[in-house]
Structure formats: structure tokens, C-alpha cells
Design a protein around this motif. Structure first.
Motif, PDB file in Angstrom:
ATOM      1  N   LEU A 102       0.822  -1.206   0.000  1.00 58.19           N
ATOM      2  CA  LEU A 102       0.000   0.000   0.000  1.00 58.19           C
ATOM      3  C   LEU A 102       0.859   1.262   0.000  1.00 58.19           C
ATOM      4  CD1 LEU A 102      -2.826   1.060  -0.106  1.00 58.19           C
ATOM      5  CD2 LEU A 102      -2.997   0.806   2.370  1.00 58.19           C
ATOM      6  N   TYR A 103       1.956   1.251   0.745  1.00 57.54           N
ATOM      7  CA  TYR A 103       2.862   2.406   0.726  1.00 57.54           C
ATOM      8  C   TYR A 103       3.482   2.577  -0.663  1.00 57.54           C
ATOM      9  CZ  TYR A 103       2.754   3.452   5.725  1.00 57.54           C
ATOM     10  OH  TYR A 103       2.372   3.837   6.982  1.00 57.54           O
ATOM     11  N   THR A 104       3.827   1.464  -1.311  1.00 58.62           N
ATOM     12  CA  THR A 104       4.387   1.534  -2.659  1.00 58.62           C
ATOM     13  C   THR A 104       3.365   2.107  -3.632  1.00 58.62           C
ATOM     14  OG1 THR A 104       5.778  -0.385  -2.218  1.00 58.62           O
ATOM     15  CG2 THR A 104       5.417   0.182  -4.538  1.00 58.62           C
ATOM     16  N   TRP A 105       2.123   1.624  -3.542  1.00 61.31           N
ATOM     17  CA  TRP A 105       1.066   2.128  -4.412  1.00 61.31           C
ATOM     18  C   TRP A 105       0.792   3.600  -4.141  1.00 61.31           C
ATOM     19  CZ3 TRP A 105      -2.858  -2.369  -3.261  1.00 61.31           C
ATOM     20  CH2 TRP A 105      -2.345  -3.562  -3.771  1.00 61.31           C
ATOM     21  N   LYS A 106       0.864   3.963  -2.880  1.00 58.38           N
ATOM     22  CA  LYS A 106       0.624   5.366  -2.513  1.00 58.38           C
ATOM     23  C   LYS A 106       1.670   6.261  -3.170  1.00 58.38           C
ATOM     24  CE  LYS A 106       0.174   8.415   1.444  1.00 58.38           C
ATOM     25  NZ  LYS A 106       0.460   8.590   2.853  1.00 58.38           N
ATOM     26  N   ALA A 107       2.922   5.847  -3.103  1.00 52.87           N
ATOM     27  CA  ALA A 107       3.990   6.633  -3.738  1.00 52.87           C
ATOM     28  C   ALA A 107       3.785   6.697  -5.248  1.00 52.87           C
ATOM     29  CB  ALA A 107       5.345   6.017  -3.411  1.00 52.87           C
ATOM     30  N   GLN A 108       3.260   5.622  -5.815  1.00 50.81           N
ATOM     31  CA  GLN A 108       3.072   5.553  -7.260  1.00 50.81           C
ATOM     32  C   GLN A 108       1.861   6.357  -7.728  1.00 50.81           C
ATOM     33  OE1 GLN A 108       2.464   1.566  -8.598  1.00 50.81           O
ATOM     34  NE2 GLN A 108       2.361   2.121 -10.755  1.00 50.81           N
ATOM     35  N   PHE A 109       0.751   6.246  -7.015  1.00 49.38           N
ATOM     36  CA  PHE A 109      -0.502   6.824  -7.495  1.00 49.38           C
ATOM     37  C   PHE A 109      -0.911   8.124  -6.819  1.00 49.38           C
ATOM     38  CE2 PHE A 109      -1.014   2.327  -8.643  1.00 49.38           C
ATOM     39  CZ  PHE A 109      -1.208   2.484  -9.998  1.00 49.38           C
ATOM     40  N   ALA A 110      -0.222   8.541  -5.774  1.00 47.09           N
ATOM     41  CA  ALA A 110      -0.600   9.774  -5.098  1.00 47.09           C
ATOM     42  C   ALA A 110      -0.187  11.003  -5.913  1.00 47.09           C
ATOM     43  CB  ALA A 110       0.012   9.840  -3.703  1.00 47.09           C
ATOM     44  N   LYS A 111       0.726  10.813  -6.859  1.00 47.01           N
ATOM     45  CA  LYS A 111       1.155  11.913  -7.724  1.00 47.01           C
ATOM     46  C   LYS A 111       0.041  12.225  -8.717  1.00 47.01           C
ATOM     47  CE  LYS A 111       5.870  10.259  -7.508  1.00 47.01           C
ATOM     48  NZ  LYS A 111       6.887   9.521  -8.225  1.00 47.01           N
ATOM     49  N   SER A 112       0.018  13.434  -9.183  1.00 45.42           N
ATOM     50  CA  SER A 112      -0.998  13.823 -10.165  1.00 45.42           C
ATOM     51  C   SER A 112      -0.738  13.096 -11.487  1.00 45.42           C
ATOM     52  CB  SER A 112      -0.973  15.333 -10.385  1.00 45.42           C
ATOM     53  OG  SER A 112       0.181  15.694 -11.111  1.00 45.42           O
ATOM     54  N   PRO A 113      -1.774  12.917 -12.291  1.00 42.41           N
ATOM     55  CA  PRO A 113      -1.579  12.240 -13.577  1.00 42.41           C
ATOM     56  C   PRO A 113      -0.567  12.949 -14.478  1.00 42.41           C
ATOM     57  CG  PRO A 113      -3.908  12.411 -13.073  1.00 42.41           C
ATOM     58  CD  PRO A 113      -3.169  13.194 -12.024  1.00 42.41           C
ATOM     59  N   ARG A 114      -0.515  14.276 -14.399  1.00 41.99           N
ATOM     60  CA  ARG A 114       0.444  15.031 -15.205  1.00 41.99           C
ATOM     61  C   ARG A 114       1.872  14.686 -14.796  1.00 41.99           C
ATOM     62  NH1 ARG A 114       3.351  19.563 -15.110  1.00 41.99           N
ATOM     63  NH2 ARG A 114       2.677  20.293 -13.087  1.00 41.99           N
ATOM     64  N   VAL A 115       2.119  14.607 -13.491  1.00 40.80           N
ATOM     65  CA  VAL A 115       3.459  14.274 -12.999  1.00 40.80           C
ATOM     66  C   VAL A 115       3.815  12.849 -13.398  1.00 40.80           C
ATOM     67  CG1 VAL A 115       4.837  13.914 -10.908  1.00 40.80           C
ATOM     68  CG2 VAL A 115       3.372  15.927 -11.096  1.00 40.80           C
ATOM     69  N   ARG A 116       2.845  11.925 -13.291  1.00 38.06           N
ATOM     70  CA  ARG A 116       3.108  10.535 -13.685  1.00 38.06           C
ATOM     71  C   ARG A 116       3.446  10.444 -15.161  1.00 38.06           C
ATOM     72  NH1 ARG A 116      -1.424   9.107 -10.398  1.00 38.06           N
ATOM     73  NH2 ARG A 116      -2.687   8.756 -12.263  1.00 38.06           N
ATOM     74  N   SER A 117       2.748  11.213 -16.004  1.00 31.38           N
ATOM     75  CA  SER A 117       3.042  11.159 -17.440  1.00 31.38           C
ATOM     76  C   SER A 117       4.417  11.759 -17.733  1.00 31.38           C
ATOM     77  CB  SER A 117       1.959  11.865 -18.247  1.00 31.38           C
ATOM     78  OG  SER A 117       1.999  13.254 -18.031  1.00 31.38           O
ATOM     79  N   GLU A 118       4.785  12.817 -17.013  1.00 34.28           N
ATOM     80  CA  GLU A 118       6.117  13.400 -17.196  1.00 34.28           C
ATOM     81  C   GLU A 118       7.200  12.415 -16.797  1.00 34.28           C
ATOM     82  OE1 GLU A 118       6.263  17.058 -15.015  1.00 34.28           O
ATOM     83  OE2 GLU A 118       4.939  18.111 -16.409  1.00 34.28           O
ATOM     84  N   VAL A 119       6.982  11.703 -15.699  1.00 34.71           N
ATOM     85  CA  VAL A 119       7.956  10.708 -15.246  1.00 34.71           C
ATOM     86  C   VAL A 119       8.073   9.593 -16.281  1.00 34.71           C
ATOM     87  CG1 VAL A 119       8.399   8.943 -13.490  1.00 34.71           C
ATOM     88  CG2 VAL A 119       7.707  11.236 -12.801  1.00 34.71           C
ATOM     89  N   ALA A 120       6.951   9.156 -16.836  1.00 30.98           N
ATOM     90  CA  ALA A 120       6.974   8.109 -17.855  1.00 30.98           C
ATOM     91  C   ALA A 120       7.709   8.589 -19.109  1.00 30.98           C
ATOM     92  CB  ALA A 120       5.554   7.685 -18.209  1.00 30.98           C
ATOM     93  N   GLU A 121       7.478   9.838 -19.497  1.00 32.36           N
ATOM     94  CA  GLU A 121       8.173  10.396 -20.659  1.00 32.36           C
ATOM     95  C   GLU A 121       9.678  10.477 -20.411  1.00 32.36           C
ATOM     96  OE1 GLU A 121       6.434  14.170 -21.574  1.00 32.36           O
ATOM     97  OE2 GLU A 121       4.476  13.297 -22.030  1.00 32.36           O
ATOM     98  N   GLN A 122      10.052  10.886 -19.202  1.00 29.18           N
ATOM     99  CA  GLN A 122      11.476  10.967 -18.866  1.00 29.18           C
ATOM    100  C   GLN A 122      12.113   9.583 -18.882  1.00 29.18           C
ATOM    101  OE1 GLN A 122      11.434  13.008 -15.113  1.00 29.18           O
ATOM    102  NE2 GLN A 122      11.232  15.028 -16.048  1.00 29.18           N
ATOM    103  N   ALA A 123      11.400   8.590 -18.370  1.00 31.74           N
ATOM    104  CA  ALA A 123      11.929   7.231 -18.372  1.00 31.74           C
ATOM    105  C   ALA A 123      12.124   6.738 -19.801  1.00 31.74           C
ATOM    106  CB  ALA A 123      11.003   6.299 -17.598  1.00 31.74           C
ATOM    107  N   ALA A 124      11.172   7.040 -20.682  1.00 34.19           N
ATOM    108  CA  ALA A 124      11.302   6.641 -22.085  1.00 34.19           C
ATOM    109  C   ALA A 124      12.495   7.336 -22.735  1.00 34.19           C
ATOM    110  CB  ALA A 124      10.014   6.967 -22.843  1.00 34.19           C
ATOM    111  N   GLU A 125      12.678   8.612 -22.438  1.00 33.70           N
ATOM    112  CA  GLU A 125      13.815   9.370 -22.986  1.00 33.70           C
ATOM    113  C   GLU A 125      15.141   8.799 -22.484  1.00 33.70           C
ATOM    114  OE1 GLU A 125      15.788  12.616 -25.039  1.00 33.70           O
ATOM    115  OE2 GLU A 125      13.935  11.493 -25.285  1.00 33.70           O
ATOM    116  N   ILE A 126      15.189   8.421 -21.219  1.00 30.65           N
ATOM    117  CA  ILE A 126      16.412   7.830 -20.659  1.00 30.65           C
ATOM    118  C   ILE A 126      16.723   6.515 -21.358  1.00 30.65           C
ATOM    119  CG2 ILE A 126      17.363   6.721 -18.585  1.00 30.65           C
ATOM    120  CD1 ILE A 126      15.953   8.977 -16.978  1.00 30.65           C
ATOM    121  N   ARG A 127      15.703   5.670 -21.578  1.00 31.01           N
ATOM    122  CA  ARG A 127      15.924   4.403 -22.291  1.00 31.01           C
ATOM    123  C   ARG A 127      16.442   4.659 -23.701  1.00 31.01           C
ATOM    124  NH1 ARG A 127      11.130   3.172 -19.685  1.00 31.01           N
ATOM    125  NH2 ARG A 127       9.889   3.595 -21.557  1.00 31.01           N
TER     126      ARG A 127
END
Length: 111
Positions: free
Chosen positions: A40-65
Motif C-alpha cells: 500500500l505504501y508503494t502504491w501510494k507513492a506511485q498513485f498519489a502523484k498527479s496524472p500530469r506528474v506521472r506522465s512526465e515521469v513516464a516520458e522521462q523514463a522513455a527518454e532515458i531508455r
């Protein structure tokens, strides 16, 4: 506790919402749902962020790859060029002197 069970993102988001939006304790929600507090703590860290922040993090991860793949390709190309230069330098030795690649390219030997 359930081990090896995969929960949907919707279930995870609902569990996090109970903690974040409704104010229930993590331990209480985890016990009610039959999950570990760590999950639950892991999910909280993952999903408590706003959708915009999550999409930015996903974009950054894709750019890093993408950048890591490009770096690997360029490093391999550089290694191949260095090996070729070494081979070419040994091949073009003449009278105990090593020619530069520029000198070797401007001269063609005819046998």
C-alpha cells in the motif's frame, strides 16, 4: 497476506484513495483489503502523484531508455573505429615510420 496476486491499477488507485482522500490509516486499509502495508505504501507513492506528474515521469523514463540505447550504439561505433584505426596504422607502416590516416588516404600504391 496474498502472495503472487496481481492487482489492477484501478484496485490500487482505490486503495490509495481510501488513505489519501478519506484519511484512513494505511494499516487499517491494508488489513481490510488483505494486502501488505508495504504494498500500500508503494502504491501510494506511485498513485498519489498527479496524472500530469506521472506522465512526465513516464516520458522521462522513455527518454532515458532511448538515450541509453543511443549511447550504447555510439560507444560500439567508436570502438569499431578505434580498432580499424589501429589495424590501418599497422598496415600502413613504411620504412619504420607510421603514416597518419590522412597521408595514407591521399596515396594509392600500385603493385
Amino acid at each position: 497476506m496474498n502472495k503472487g496476486i496481481r492487482f489492477t491499477d484501478e484496485f490500487k488507485q482505490d486503495a490509495v484513495a481510501l488513505v489519501v482522500e478519506r484519511g484512513y490509516a494505511v494499516s487499517e486499509v491494508a488489513e481490510r483489503l488483505g494486502i501488505s502495508t508495504e504494498s500500500l505504501y508503494t502504491w501510494k507513492a506511485q498513485f498519489a502523484k498527479s496524472p500530469r506528474v506521472r506522465s512526465e515521469v513516464a516520458e522521462q523514463a522513455a527518454e532515458i531508455r532511448r538515450l541509453k540505447r543511443e549511447l550504447a550504439r555510439v560507444t560500439e561505433e567508436r570502438t569499431i573505429l578505434k580498432k580499424g584505426e589501429t589495424i590501418f596504422r599497422h598496415w600502413s607502416e613504411d620504412n619504420g615510420r607510421t603514416r597518419t590516416s590522412r597521408e595514407s588516404l591521399s596515396e594509392v600504391r600500385v603493385y
